[in-house]
Design an enzyme around this catalytic site. Structure first.
Site, PDB file in Angstrom:
ATOM      1  N   CYS A 178      -0.429  46.681  -8.513  1.00 54.00           N
ATOM      2  CA  CYS A 178       0.109  48.049  -8.595  1.00 54.00           C
ATOM      3  C   CYS A 178       1.276  48.150  -9.574  1.00 54.00           C
ATOM      4  O   CYS A 178       1.468  49.191 -10.199  1.00 54.00           O
ATOM      5  CB  CYS A 178       0.523  48.549  -7.219  1.00 54.00           C
ATOM      6  SG  CYS A 178      -0.893  48.835  -6.147  1.00 54.00           S
TER       7      CYS A 178
ATOM      8  N   CYS B 215       3.031  45.152  -5.139  1.00 55.30           N
ATOM      9  CA  CYS B 215       2.160  44.026  -5.508  1.00 55.30           C
ATOM     10  C   CYS B 215       1.974  43.967  -7.028  1.00 55.30           C
ATOM     11  O   CYS B 215       2.185  44.962  -7.730  1.00 55.30           O
ATOM     12  CB  CYS B 215       0.820  44.102  -4.780  1.00 55.30           C
ATOM     13  SG  CYS B 215      -0.429  45.118  -5.585  1.00 55.30           S
TER      14      CYS B 215
ATOM     15  N   ASP C 153     -10.395  26.723  12.790  1.00 55.76           N
ATOM     16  CA  ASP C 153     -11.094  27.225  13.978  1.00 55.76           C
ATOM     17  C   ASP C 153     -11.975  26.111  14.546  1.00 55.76           C
ATOM     18  O   ASP C 153     -12.017  25.007  14.016  1.00 55.76           O
ATOM     19  CB  ASP C 153     -11.902  28.484  13.647  1.00 55.76           C
ATOM     20  CG  ASP C 153     -13.014  28.205  12.652  1.00 55.76           C
ATOM     21  OD1 ASP C 153     -13.192  27.029  12.240  1.00 55.76           O
ATOM     22  OD2 ASP C 153     -13.716  29.153  12.290  1.00 55.76           O
ATOM     23  N   SER C 154     -12.664  26.406  15.640  1.00 56.10           N
ATOM     24  CA  SER C 154     -13.411  25.354  16.337  1.00 56.10           C
ATOM     25  C   SER C 154     -14.827  25.173  15.802  1.00 56.10           C
ATOM     26  O   SER C 154     -15.505  24.226  16.177  1.00 56.10           O
ATOM     27  CB  SER C 154     -13.510  25.710  17.820  1.00 56.10           C
ATOM     28  OG  SER C 154     -14.375  26.825  17.982  1.00 56.10           O
ATOM     29  N   GLY C 155     -15.264  26.081  14.963  1.00 55.12           N
ATOM     30  CA  GLY C 155     -16.656  26.050  14.522  1.00 55.12           C
ATOM     31  C   GLY C 155     -17.581  26.738  15.502  1.00 55.12           C
ATOM     32  O   GLY C 155     -18.743  27.002  15.188  1.00 55.12           O
ATOM     33  N   GLY C 156     -17.078  27.034  16.695  1.00 54.84           N
ATOM     34  CA  GLY C 156     -17.908  27.651  17.730  1.00 54.84           C
ATOM     35  C   GLY C 156     -18.510  28.967  17.277  1.00 54.84           C
ATOM     36  O   GLY C 156     -19.717  29.185  17.383  1.00 54.84           O
ATOM     37  N   PHE C 157     -17.669  29.826  16.716  1.00 55.90           N
ATOM     38  CA  PHE C 157     -18.139  31.148  16.309  1.00 55.90           C
ATOM     39  C   PHE C 157     -19.282  31.035  15.297  1.00 55.90           C
ATOM     40  O   PHE C 157     -20.305  31.705  15.419  1.00 55.90           O
ATOM     41  CB  PHE C 157     -16.982  31.969  15.726  1.00 55.90           C
ATOM     42  CG  PHE C 157     -17.403  33.330  15.266  1.00 55.90           C
ATOM     43  CD1 PHE C 157     -17.632  34.347  16.177  1.00 55.90           C
ATOM     44  CD2 PHE C 157     -17.590  33.600  13.913  1.00 55.90           C
ATOM     45  CE1 PHE C 157     -18.039  35.615  15.767  1.00 55.90           C
ATOM     46  CE2 PHE C 157     -17.994  34.854  13.494  1.00 55.90           C
ATOM     47  CZ  PHE C 157     -18.218  35.861  14.415  1.00 55.90           C
TER      48      PHE C 157
ATOM     49  N   ASP D  76     -15.506  26.009  21.760  1.00 52.43           N
ATOM     50  CA  ASP D  76     -15.834  27.060  22.725  1.00 52.43           C
ATOM     51  C   ASP D  76     -17.198  27.645  22.426  1.00 52.43           C
ATOM     52  O   ASP D  76     -17.719  27.485  21.328  1.00 52.43           O
ATOM     53  CB  ASP D  76     -14.795  28.181  22.669  1.00 52.43           C
ATOM     54  CG  ASP D  76     -14.820  28.924  21.332  1.00 52.43           C
ATOM     55  OD1 ASP D  76     -14.958  28.254  20.291  1.00 52.43           O
ATOM     56  OD2 ASP D  76     -14.713  30.153  21.329  1.00 52.43           O
TER      57      ASP D  76
ATOM     58  N   CYS E 192       3.741  50.673  -4.065  1.00 56.91           N
ATOM     59  CA  CYS E 192       3.338  49.303  -3.707  1.00 56.91           C
ATOM     60  C   CYS E 192       3.976  48.310  -4.676  1.00 56.91           C
ATOM     61  O   CYS E 192       3.979  48.521  -5.887  1.00 56.91           O
ATOM     62  CB  CYS E 192       1.816  49.165  -3.731  1.00 56.91           C
ATOM     63  SG  CYS E 192       1.263  47.493  -3.335  1.00 56.91           S
TER      64      CYS E 192
ATOM     65  N   HIS F 227      -3.892  43.022  -3.979  1.00 55.92           N
ATOM     66  CA  HIS F 227      -3.355  44.257  -3.377  1.00 55.92           C
ATOM     67  C   HIS F 227      -3.619  44.297  -1.870  1.00 55.92           C
ATOM     68  O   HIS F 227      -2.712  44.593  -1.086  1.00 55.92           O
ATOM     69  CB  HIS F 227      -3.943  45.497  -4.043  1.00 55.92           C
ATOM     70  CG  HIS F 227      -3.582  46.749  -3.303  1.00 55.92           C
ATOM     71  ND1 HIS F 227      -2.370  47.383  -3.446  1.00 55.92           N
ATOM     72  CD2 HIS F 227      -4.254  47.433  -2.334  1.00 55.92           C
ATOM     73  CE1 HIS F 227      -2.308  48.416  -2.616  1.00 55.92           C
ATOM     74  NE2 HIS F 227      -3.438  48.473  -1.929  1.00 55.92           N
TER      75      HIS F 227
ATOM     76  N   GLY G 206     -14.178  35.956  20.925  1.00 55.91           N
ATOM     77  CA  GLY G 206     -15.316  36.748  21.372  1.00 55.91           C
ATOM     78  C   GLY G 206     -15.069  38.241  21.380  1.00 55.91           C
ATOM     79  O   GLY G 206     -15.759  38.989  22.053  1.00 55.91           O
TER      80      GLY G 206
ATOM     81  N   ASP H 109      -6.224  36.873  12.284  1.00 56.45           N
ATOM     82  CA  ASP H 109      -6.849  36.487  11.020  1.00 56.45           C
ATOM     83  C   ASP H 109      -8.048  37.387  10.843  1.00 56.45           C
ATOM     84  O   ASP H 109      -8.618  37.854  11.829  1.00 56.45           O
ATOM     85  CB  ASP H 109      -7.333  35.028  11.054  1.00 56.45           C
ATOM     86  CG  ASP H 109      -8.679  34.908  11.729  1.00 56.45           C
ATOM     87  OD1 ASP H 109      -9.719  35.022  11.033  1.00 56.45           O
ATOM     88  OD2 ASP H 109      -8.720  34.738  12.961  1.00 56.45           O
TER      89      ASP H 109
ATOM     90  N   GLN I 228     -12.461  33.299  26.674  1.00 58.63           N
ATOM     91  CA  GLN I 228     -13.711  34.049  26.454  1.00 58.63           C
ATOM     92  C   GLN I 228     -13.937  34.960  27.658  1.00 58.63           C
ATOM     93  O   GLN I 228     -13.010  35.212  28.420  1.00 58.63           O
ATOM     94  CB  GLN I 228     -14.874  33.070  26.238  1.00 58.63           C
ATOM     95  CG  GLN I 228     -14.816  32.329  24.904  1.00 58.63           C
ATOM     96  CD  GLN I 228     -15.161  33.201  23.691  1.00 58.63           C
ATOM     97  OE1 GLN I 228     -15.526  34.371  23.820  1.00 58.63           O
ATOM     98  NE2 GLN I 228     -15.026  32.614  22.500  1.00 58.63           N
TER      99      GLN I 228
END
Ligand SMILES: [Zn+2]
Length: 373
Positions: A308, A305, A93-97, A147, A303, A334, A215, A265, A188
């Site tokens: 499970c 996994c 990511d951009s680090g902006g958040f 951003d 399931c 899981h 955003g 994500d 944004q």
């Protein structure tokens, strides 16, 4: 192999799309859910676990890796893929958040942002050029333009922040020196349809390989988030991937795929797993609940996994109550299996022309959590 995206099919009854992203480290079938590896690790799991779960893309955070252990150190190891020994596609990511979440610890100007580290209070500065240079050292397959992520409800502030985000997107593109990384621009504009449309139009004019929707999931309602996706659908170019950042829950996957999103994500599945909460087809369940104390069943009977297939609810509850490390790993396995498997089924249903039926069936059975996580 350089980056490319191929749209393979589109659903007739919704905006759902299925496609494939080619990257230098492998293919990513879309729609895709990317587990989050904030500190160059998806907490409690090895890269081998992630491969067995069928993860095709993971996210790591520029802000965190820049502060610790540092982008230069990671570059010395040949980049993030080698440092963390994950051979598949990575997105940073951009680090902006993160930087804009540091209330009181940051100062914004036209050129960039000065902020203090949440670790030791030391002063740092991010500009679009700096953030691209850091991401080039980290070496992810997909990288983000710098951003500003403003509070979603303040119109005048969003107007100002959006202009800055657009100038920063142009500077991010100009700063790129590597040709093997795909730079996504970030739309944004808060909860305002006119600003979102303006942002999508501007970024489309830069002809970037993909577009993020940033955003959102930051305090607005689900209805507002859905409305913004509907505004963006006809504007964003159809032959480029659309990535909804920081979303979502199982129900979000269905609602947002239906509105044309290709990439997701979210920390939710792994974060709640470490609190003892697991996803089931009926909704979220807390394994600490006393009703599981002697339950011989797995979390979900059907399931596939490892957790499970192997362990009872009673054992998992015991590990959680006893604060054993293994509990966190088993619940994480899981929950990620649940998200990745649900997304694989969504993708198949799009090819089969059965997406809307699957969505309706899933959402009818799944009890959502009303409070935001
Ligand atoms: Zn399971």
């Amino acid at each position: 192999m350089t980056f490319s995206f191929k749209l393979l099919t589109q659903d007739k009854n919704s905006h759902a799309r299925a496609g494939i992203i080619h990257t230098p480290h492998g293919d990513v079938p879309t729609p895709v859910f990317a587990p989050v590896g904030t500190q160059a690790t998806v907490k409690t799991l090895t890269p081998n676990d992630l491969q067995e779960l069928g993860a095709t893309l993971i996210l790591s955070n520029t802000y965190h890796l820049y502060l610790r252990p540092g982008a230069d150190l990671i570059a010395e190891f040949g980049g993030l893929h080698h440092f963390m020994q994950w051979p598949g596609p990575i997105l940073t990511d951009s680090g902006g958040f993160q930087v804009f979440s540091l209330e009181g610890l940051r100062k914004i100007d036209e050129d960039g942002v000065t902020f203090r580290s949440h670790i030791d209070g030391s002063e740092h500065r991010f500009t679009p050029e700096k953030v691209i240079a850091i991401q080039e050292k980290l070496g992810a397959d997909i990288i983000m333009a710098f951003d500003e992520c403003p509070p979603p409800h303040d119109y005048n502030y969003n107007v100002e922040a959006l202009r800055r985000t657009h100038r920063w997107a142009e500077r991010s593109k100009a700063a790129q020196t590597r040709s093997d990384q795909a730079l996504y621009g970030i739309v944004q504009g808060g909860i305002f349809a006119d600003l979102r449309a303006q942002s999508a139009e501007f970024l489309t004019s830069l002809d970037l390989p993909g577009y993020c929707i940033g955003g959102l999931s930051v305090g607005e309602t689900k209805a507002q988030m859905h409305e913004m996706l509907e505004v963006l659908h006809p504007i964003l170019p159809h032959h480029k991937p659309r990535y909804l950042m920081g979303v979502g829950s199982p129900e979000d996957l269905f609602e947002c795929v239906a509105r044309g999103v290709d990439q997701f994500d979210c920390v939710l599945p792994t974060r709640i797993a470490r609190n003892g909460a697991v996803f089931t087809k009926q909704g979220r369940v807390n394994l600490r609940n006393a009703r599981f104390a002697a339950d011989k069943n797995p979390i979900e009977l059907d399931c596939q996994c490892y957790t499970c297939r192997t362990f009872s609810l009673a054992y998992l509850r015991h590990l959680l109550i006893a604060e054993e490390i293994l509990a966190l790993r088993l619940t994480t396995l899981h929950n990620l299996h649940f998200m990745l498997d649900t997304m694989r089924r969504i993708r198949q249903s799009i090819f089969d022309g059965a997406f809307t039926n699957y969505k309706n069936d899933f959402l009818a059975a799944y009890r959502t959590v009303s409070s935001r996580q």
